[in-house]
Design a protein around this motif. Structure first.
Motif, PDB file in Angstrom:
ATOM      1  N   SER A 206       0.831  -1.208   0.000  1.00 50.19           N
ATOM      2  CA  SER A 206       0.000   0.000   0.000  1.00 50.19           C
ATOM      3  C   SER A 206       0.863   1.254   0.000  1.00 50.19           C
ATOM      4  N   GLN A 207       2.032   1.193   0.627  1.00 45.75           N
ATOM      5  CA  GLN A 207       2.918   2.360   0.645  1.00 45.75           C
ATOM      6  C   GLN A 207       3.392   2.721  -0.761  1.00 45.75           C
ATOM      7  N   LYS A 208       3.754   1.713  -1.548  1.00 47.10           N
ATOM      8  CA  LYS A 208       4.246   1.960  -2.908  1.00 47.10           C
ATOM      9  C   LYS A 208       3.100   2.229  -3.887  1.00 47.10           C
ATOM     10  N   ASP A 209       1.901   1.785  -3.528  1.00 46.01           N
ATOM     11  CA  ASP A 209       0.672   2.041  -4.287  1.00 46.01           C
ATOM     12  C   ASP A 209       0.751   1.612  -5.757  1.00 46.01           C
ATOM     13  N   PRO A 210       0.999   0.329  -6.021  1.00 40.92           N
ATOM     14  CA  PRO A 210       1.051  -0.137  -7.416  1.00 40.92           C
ATOM     15  C   PRO A 210      -0.296  -0.039  -8.132  1.00 40.92           C
ATOM     16  N   LEU A 211      -1.394  -0.057  -7.382  1.00 41.19           N
ATOM     17  CA  LEU A 211      -2.713   0.043  -8.017  1.00 41.19           C
ATOM     18  C   LEU A 211      -2.901   1.425  -8.642  1.00 41.19           C
ATOM     19  N   ARG A 212      -2.309   2.417  -8.028  1.00 45.62           N
ATOM     20  CA  ARG A 212      -2.336   3.761  -8.614  1.00 45.62           C
ATOM     21  C   ARG A 212      -1.566   3.769  -9.932  1.00 45.62           C
ATOM     22  N   PHE A 213      -0.435   3.088  -9.945  1.00 50.46           N
ATOM     23  CA  PHE A 213       0.358   2.979 -11.171  1.00 50.46           C
ATOM     24  C   PHE A 213      -0.469   2.342 -12.285  1.00 50.46           C
ATOM     25  N   LEU A 214      -1.174   1.264 -11.968  1.00 54.75           N
ATOM     26  CA  LEU A 214      -1.964   0.566 -12.985  1.00 54.75           C
ATOM     27  C   LEU A 214      -3.074   1.457 -13.532  1.00 54.75           C
ATOM     28  N   SER A 215      -3.691   2.243 -12.668  1.00 51.97           N
ATOM     29  CA  SER A 215      -4.752   3.154 -13.118  1.00 51.97           C
ATOM     30  C   SER A 215      -4.192   4.233 -14.040  1.00 51.97           C
ATOM     31  N   VAL A 216      -2.995   4.722 -13.720  1.00 53.85           N
ATOM     32  CA  VAL A 216      -2.353   5.724 -14.581  1.00 53.85           C
ATOM     33  C   VAL A 216      -2.019   5.115 -15.942  1.00 53.85           C
ATOM     34  N   CYS A 217      -1.582   3.868 -15.938  1.00 55.93           N
ATOM     35  CA  CYS A 217      -1.277   3.184 -17.203  1.00 55.93           C
ATOM     36  C   CYS A 217      -2.514   3.118 -18.095  1.00 55.93           C
ATOM     37  N   GLU A 218      -3.659   2.836 -17.495  1.00 56.95           N
ATOM     38  CA  GLU A 218      -4.902   2.785 -18.274  1.00 56.95           C
ATOM     39  C   GLU A 218      -5.215   4.145 -18.880  1.00 56.95           C
ATOM     40  N   GLY A 235       4.837  -8.780  -3.400  1.00 54.82           N
ATOM     41  CA  GLY A 235       4.439  -8.263  -2.097  1.00 54.82           C
ATOM     42  C   GLY A 235       2.994  -8.563  -1.774  1.00 54.82           C
ATOM     43  N   GLY A 236       2.513  -7.927  -0.727  1.00 58.00           N
ATOM     44  CA  GLY A 236       1.190  -8.221  -0.195  1.00 58.00           C
ATOM     45  C   GLY A 236       0.041  -7.940  -1.140  1.00 58.00           C
ATOM     46  N   LEU A 237       0.231  -7.010  -2.073  1.00 61.19           N
ATOM     47  CA  LEU A 237      -0.845  -6.669  -3.008  1.00 61.19           C
ATOM     48  C   LEU A 237      -0.721  -7.416  -4.336  1.00 61.19           C
ATOM     49  N   GLU A 238       0.092  -8.456  -4.362  1.00 61.63           N
ATOM     50  CA  GLU A 238       0.347  -9.140  -5.633  1.00 61.63           C
ATOM     51  C   GLU A 238      -0.928  -9.731  -6.235  1.00 61.63           C
ATOM     52  N   ASP A 239      -1.791 -10.315  -5.411  1.00 65.43           N
ATOM     53  CA  ASP A 239      -3.035 -10.885  -5.940  1.00 65.43           C
ATOM     54  C   ASP A 239      -3.904  -9.802  -6.571  1.00 65.43           C
ATOM     55  N   GLU A 240      -3.990  -8.649  -5.901  1.00 69.13           N
ATOM     56  CA  GLU A 240      -4.791  -7.550  -6.452  1.00 69.13           C
ATOM     57  C   GLU A 240      -4.193  -7.034  -7.752  1.00 69.13           C
ATOM     58  N   VAL A 241      -2.879  -6.976  -7.808  1.00 66.39           N
ATOM     59  CA  VAL A 241      -2.213  -6.532  -9.038  1.00 66.39           C
ATOM     60  C   VAL A 241      -2.478  -7.520 -10.168  1.00 66.39           C
ATOM     61  N   MET A 242      -2.319  -8.808  -9.873  1.00 65.79           N
ATOM     62  CA  MET A 242      -2.495  -9.825 -10.913  1.00 65.79           C
ATOM     63  C   MET A 242      -3.933  -9.889 -11.421  1.00 65.79           C
ATOM     64  N   ASN A 243      -4.888  -9.514 -10.566  1.00 70.06           N
ATOM     65  CA  ASN A 243      -6.295  -9.549 -10.963  1.00 70.06           C
ATOM     66  C   ASN A 243      -6.796  -8.212 -11.507  1.00 70.06           C
ATOM     67  N   HIS A 244      -5.917  -7.231 -11.572  1.00 69.18           N
ATOM     68  CA  HIS A 244      -6.305  -5.921 -12.101  1.00 69.18           C
ATOM     69  C   HIS A 244      -6.518  -6.033 -13.615  1.00 69.18           C
ATOM     70  N   PRO A 245      -7.540  -5.386 -14.156  1.00 67.43           N
ATOM     71  CA  PRO A 245      -7.810  -5.474 -15.601  1.00 67.43           C
ATOM     72  C   PRO A 245      -6.610  -5.108 -16.475  1.00 67.43           C
ATOM     73  N   ALA A 246      -5.791  -4.161 -16.026  1.00 70.88           N
ATOM     74  CA  ALA A 246      -4.640  -3.742 -16.833  1.00 70.88           C
ATOM     75  C   ALA A 246      -3.619  -4.863 -16.976  1.00 70.88           C
ATOM     76  N   VAL A 247      -3.496  -5.697 -15.950  1.00 69.21           N
ATOM     77  CA  VAL A 247      -2.552  -6.818 -15.999  1.00 69.21           C
ATOM     78  C   VAL A 247      -3.188  -8.011 -16.706  1.00 69.21           C
ATOM     79  N   LEU A 251      -2.079  -5.313 -20.832  1.00 72.48           N
ATOM     80  CA  LEU A 251      -1.665  -3.927 -21.063  1.00 72.48           C
ATOM     81  C   LEU A 251      -0.398  -3.649 -20.264  1.00 72.48           C
ATOM     82  N   VAL A 252      -0.375  -4.169 -19.043  1.00 71.59           N
ATOM     83  CA  VAL A 252       0.796  -4.038 -18.168  1.00 71.59           C
ATOM     84  C   VAL A 252       1.363  -5.431 -17.918  1.00 71.59           C
ATOM     85  N   LYS A 253       2.643  -5.597 -18.188  1.00 71.45           N
ATOM     86  CA  LYS A 253       3.305  -6.877 -17.925  1.00 71.45           C
ATOM     87  C   LYS A 253       3.800  -6.895 -16.486  1.00 71.45           C
ATOM     88  N   HIS A 254       3.526  -7.991 -15.780  1.00 71.69           N
ATOM     89  CA  HIS A 254       4.018  -8.130 -14.405  1.00 71.69           C
ATOM     90  C   HIS A 254       5.255  -9.013 -14.381  1.00 71.69           C
TER      91      HIS A 254
END
Length: 404
Positions: A206-218, A235-247, A251-254
């Motif tokens: 949550s500190q690094k906020d990768p979900l914000r990055f994914l939204s900006v990519c969109e 990290g802890g948000l990996e499941d949320e990142v992998m299930n994000h529509p951008a990934v 659109l975004v490679k993990h």
């Protein structure tokens, strides 16, 4: 003998600096280094050990041992007894604490003992300054407190009465990177494309906020087809990142977390590093990206104020910027040139050689300030110190016993 205390085995900016400090200490023939971490992260344990075992003489996890389970702000007396035993049995001269509360408690226990020095390395402010406030009562037990963040320095001066009577106890140093190591890395494309690569690198937290990055990519993908995107980290948000529509749509490679050397190779193959952190104690990644030839777009955090301006390849956006505003900042940055001469001037101020020498000078000063010879002072300490519990009340558990 230096006992180096760290909280865990996560791989990030803090650990990069730990490695540099430990390498410097290990390079001194007169120094023995004992490295102790409170916790370990199973997913990266092997990577972490591969890098750290080579820069210490002795190494242990407190999590290898069986203790009473006590969480902050309290610390198990068993742990303190064990660490006290380590200090006495190893003849420790200097304890180097990096963001670990148990180190402060150990300093408090040995506050009447003039035969050991404690140095604190703080680059964690905490939410609303919580970490610095929690550490303030222990500042009086520190020989020096080192920081690379001007915000942290001001917070330490504000919340500790001791800072007013002894302002020289707090030392502000420049952040540092190994410029040669970055530039020696071989370029390794992280995504096969002829487009400009915008990347995120760091813990998926949550500190690094990768979900914000994914939204900006969109947002960028809709209006700026010249970009491709990659997110590097675990990290802890990996499941949320992998299930994000951008990934999920590719659109975004993990790319999972990689070693420092591989990260340098990736940085040399990207065009823009987009940072979306809510807080940063260490800005090493931004400096490494610049050294690798990439541009940086970052939130306007004080820890990122490194004497770098936009001509050096870094752009800032307000902390409360919208996703559209961040996307615009990335698009604008991609059209601007980097002044290599200015970048070199900036990077040399953050050369790791200068940083390591400064840290060594503090450690050396601390050791030289100890009045008695090691053999005599620790012989006296063993006789005088009354242990409250047997030092081996903590025992190795079979399933976690180290295989070294």
């Amino acid at each position: 003998v230096v006992l180096y205390l760290i909280p865990d085995t996560g791989l990030g900016g803090s650990e990069v600096l730990d490695l540099q400090i430990l390498k410097e200490l290990k390079s001194r023939s007169s120094v023995k280094v004992i490295l102790l971490a409170e916790e370990e992260y199973g997913a990266v344990r092997r990577d972490w050990e591969d890098q750290f075992l080579n820069v210490c003489d002795e190494f242990m996890f407190l999590s290898w041992l069986s203790f009473d389970s006590v969480r902050l702000p309290e610390v198990s007396e068993q742990k303190l007894n064990f660490l006290s035993h380590v200090l006495l049995s190893r003849g420790v001269d200097v304890v180097f604490i990096r963001n670990t509360y148990i180190g402060y408690r150990l300093a408090e226990r040995f506050k009447e003992n003039s035969d050991v020095r404690f140095i604190d390395f703080v680059h964690l402010l905490g939410e609303d300054g919580a970490w610095v406030r929690a550490s303030a009562p222990y500042q009086q037990h520190m020989f020096k407190r080192l920081t690379i963040d001007a915000t942290v320095k001001r917070a330490m001066e504000t919340w500790s009465d001791d800072a007013k009577t002894d302002p020289h106890r707090i030392v502000l140093m420049n952040q540092a990177i190994d410029i040669q190591a970055v530039r020696a890395a071989k370029r390794k494309p992280v995504r096969e494309t002829d487009k400009l690569v915008v990347a995120f690198a760091g813990r998926l937290s949550s500190q690094k906020d990768p979900l914000r990055f994914l939204s900006v990519c969109e947002k960028l993908a809709k209006n700026h087809p010249q970009f491709s995107f990659v997110i590097i980290g675990s990290g802890g948000l990996e499941d949320e990142v992998m299930n994000h529509p951008a990934v999920k749509s590719n659109l975004v490679k993990h790319v999972p977390a990689v070693s420092q050397e591989v990260l340098y190779s990736y940085l040399k193959a990207i065009d823009i590093l987009l940072m979306t952190s809510k807080a940063e104690g260490v800005a090493c990644l931004a400096l490494e990206a610049l050294a690798a030839g990439a541009m940086v777009v970052s939130p306007l955090l004080e820890s990122m104020q490194l004497g770098i301006d936009e001509a050096c390849g870094i752009s800032f956006y307000p902390m409360d910027a919208t996703h559209d505003e961040i996307a615009d900042a990335v698009a604008k940055r991609s059209k601007e040139r980097m002044e290599q001469k200015l970048i070199e001037v900036c990077l040399q101020k953050h050369n790791v050689t200068v940083f390591k020498e400064a840290v060594w000078n503090v450690v050396d000063e601390a050791a030289r300030s100890i009045p008695n010879s090691p053999s005599q002072r620790w012989r006296d300490a063993v006789i005088k110190m009354k242990m409250e519990a047997p030092p081996f009340s903590a025992v190795l558990t079979q399933h976690d016993a180290p295989q070294y």
